[in-house]
Scaffold this motif. Structure first.
Motif, PDB file in Angstrom:
ATOM      1  N   PRO A 155       0.586  -1.103  -0.311  1.00  0.00           N
ATOM      2  CA  PRO A 155      -0.140  -0.122  -0.058  1.00  0.00           C
ATOM      3  C   PRO A 155       0.599   1.218   0.414  1.00  0.00           C
ATOM      4  O   PRO A 155       1.149   1.487   0.476  1.00  0.00           O
ATOM      5  N   GLY A 156       0.153   2.404  -0.788  1.00  0.00           N
ATOM      6  CA  GLY A 156       1.177   3.655  -0.749  1.00  0.00           C
ATOM      7  C   GLY A 156       2.264   3.220  -1.325  1.00  0.00           C
ATOM      8  O   GLY A 156       2.913   4.799  -1.996  1.00  0.00           O
TER       9      GLY A 156
ATOM     10  N   ALA B 268      14.238  -7.450   6.923  1.00  0.00           N
ATOM     11  CA  ALA B 268      13.232  -6.419   7.647  1.00  0.00           C
ATOM     12  C   ALA B 268      12.228  -5.694   6.415  1.00  0.00           C
ATOM     13  O   ALA B 268      13.106  -6.779   4.969  1.00  0.00           O
ATOM     14  N   ASN B 269      11.096  -5.496   5.716  1.00  0.00           N
ATOM     15  CA  ASN B 269      10.464  -5.677   4.910  1.00  0.00           C
ATOM     16  C   ASN B 269       9.756  -3.819   4.629  1.00  0.00           C
ATOM     17  O   ASN B 269       8.957  -3.583   6.193  1.00  0.00           O
ATOM     18  N   LEU B 270       9.722  -2.845   3.820  1.00  0.00           N
ATOM     19  CA  LEU B 270       8.850  -2.006   4.316  1.00  0.00           C
ATOM     20  C   LEU B 270       7.553  -2.678   3.675  1.00  0.00           C
ATOM     21  O   LEU B 270       7.069  -3.397   2.757  1.00  0.00           O
ATOM     22  N   LYS B 271       6.113  -2.688   4.029  1.00  0.00           N
ATOM     23  CA  LYS B 271       5.160  -2.886   4.624  1.00  0.00           C
ATOM     24  C   LYS B 271       3.858  -1.924   3.957  1.00  0.00           C
ATOM     25  O   LYS B 271       3.134  -2.460   3.312  1.00  0.00           O
ATOM     26  N   ALA B 272       4.717  -0.843   4.210  1.00  0.00           N
ATOM     27  CA  ALA B 272       2.904   0.809   3.836  1.00  0.00           C
ATOM     28  C   ALA B 272       3.691   1.877   3.592  1.00  0.00           C
ATOM     29  O   ALA B 272       4.609   2.134   4.813  1.00  0.00           O
ATOM     30  N   ILE B 273       3.088   2.931   3.149  1.00  0.00           N
ATOM     31  CA  ILE B 273       3.167   3.805   2.989  1.00  0.00           C
ATOM     32  C   ILE B 273       2.448   5.160   2.943  1.00  0.00           C
ATOM     33  O   ILE B 273       0.987   4.922   2.226  1.00  0.00           O
ATOM     34  N   ARG B 274       3.070   5.851   3.351  1.00  0.00           N
ATOM     35  CA  ARG B 274       1.495   7.243   3.797  1.00  0.00           C
ATOM     36  C   ARG B 274       1.904   8.498   3.096  1.00  0.00           C
ATOM     37  O   ARG B 274       3.398   8.614   3.217  1.00  0.00           O
ATOM     38  N   GLU B 275       1.411   9.439   3.645  1.00  0.00           N
ATOM     39  CA  GLU B 275       2.136  10.740   2.725  1.00  0.00           C
ATOM     40  C   GLU B 275       3.198  11.193   4.209  1.00  0.00           C
ATOM     41  O   GLU B 275       4.537  11.734   3.955  1.00  0.00           O
TER      42      GLU B 275
END
Length: 323
Positions: free
Chosen positions: A135-136, A216-223
């Motif tokens: 997401p994102g 590790a992993n990036l799971k979600a990105i927001r503004e």
């Protein structure tokens, strides 16, 4: 009718053109972007792993005062090679269709239609980024390509990856005043990182100048923030930009559409004869890094320059046999 149409105006496409010119064959090089488009889109500070002589094509010396040439050196070298040999280049012209017709090929672009007895596909792998599928990811702050580290001064930057491109981004943006967080899927920095760069990133992580999360992993990105899944659990950190240096891949859709067979596994390796570089389609050849499918670390300018001579040798043999 042309003898050869070459799709791709990168270093190996140019090498194929030089080999065709030496053989006295008619040809055109069609490139959807600028000359050596992939190299043009490399970071402005990029330095090659190889020495200049390993990047030479067509026997033309690559002269530079640097031990290892940089992006500007390479752009100038390949420009001079192309212009001094008056290679027939059609830039900013994208191939949309390739069809076999009566033992030759009809190649349609956004500007013209060509017919050629042989086609060489040398399209590289830098034009299609490998997505994160989270997401994102499609927010404007997420970037798969990188030009200048000064853009990220005083910004909170997440860098995803542990290969050369990711490590270069992490170190260069940090040195321009960014607050850098490195997210690495594995347990350590890749051993493929340039030998003079790897100690630098390891020491910056040890001293705490760059924060790194391994396994590790990036799971979600927001503004204004992002979630990172770590072995200790998911954390949320403030964030201005995400540099997703997750790699690139050949344009498999294009290869499939023109009829080149790909392996059934997740590597998508194109089918070709390793002695002649001819694909499953008679008279259609592959050259350069596109040959590796998803194994983009197998082929480089240095070890795929030979494809040009291999292909032209096979074409010349076919022409002699047909006579």
């Amino acid at each position: 009718m042309l003898d050869i149409l070459i799709i791709g105006g990168g270093p190996i496409g140019l090498a194929c053109g030089l080999a065709a010119q030496k053989a006295g064959l008619s040809f055109v090089i069609v490139e959807k972007g600028t000359l050596v488009n992939s190299l043009y889109n490399y970071p402005s500070t990029m330095t090659f792993f190889s020495t200049s002589e390993k990047l030479e094509i067509g026997g033309v010396p690559f002269v530079t005062t640097h031990t290892k040439p940089n992006r500007a050196d390479a752009l100038e070298y390949y420009r001079r090679v192309a212009l001094s040999n008056t290679l027939p280049l059609h830039l900013f012209e994208e191939v949309t269709e390739v069809k076999p017709i009566n033992k030759h090929y009809k190649v349609t672009t956004n500007k013209a239609v060509y017919e050629a007895k042989y086609v060489i596909v040398s399209t590289g792998f830098y034009d299609v980024a490998v997505n994160l599928d989270i997401p994102g990811e499609h927010l404007p702050k997420v970037k798969h390509y990188y030009q200048d580290p000064a853009f990220f001064t005083l910004q909170k930057v997440i860098v995803v990856g542990s290969s050369n491109s990711a490590i270069d981004v992490a170190l260069e943006t940090y040195r321009k005043g960014a607050e850098v967080t490195l997210v690495v899927r594995g347990s350590e920095i890749s051993d493929r990182v340039k030998y003079w760069v790897r100690p630098d990133i390891i020491n910056r992580i040890k001293e705490g100048s760059i924060k790194a999360y391994f396994n590790a992993n990036l799971k979600a990105i927001r503004e204004t923030e992002a979630d990172i899944e770590t072995p200790e659990g998911t954390i949320t950190i403030p964030n201005d930009f995400v540099m997703a240096m997750t790699g690139y891949k050949p344009n498999f859709i294009f290869l499939k559409n023109i009829g080149i067979a790909l392996s059934d596994d997740d590597r998508f390796i194109p089918q070709y004869n390793k002695d002649t570089m001819e694909t499953n389609l008679p008279g259609m050849y592959l050259a350069g890094v596109v040959c590796g499918g998803m194994d983009t670390h197998l082929w480089f300018i240095e070890n795929s320059r030979i494809h040009a001579d291999m292909i032209l040798s096979d074409i010349i043999t076919k022409r002699e046999e047909s006579k």
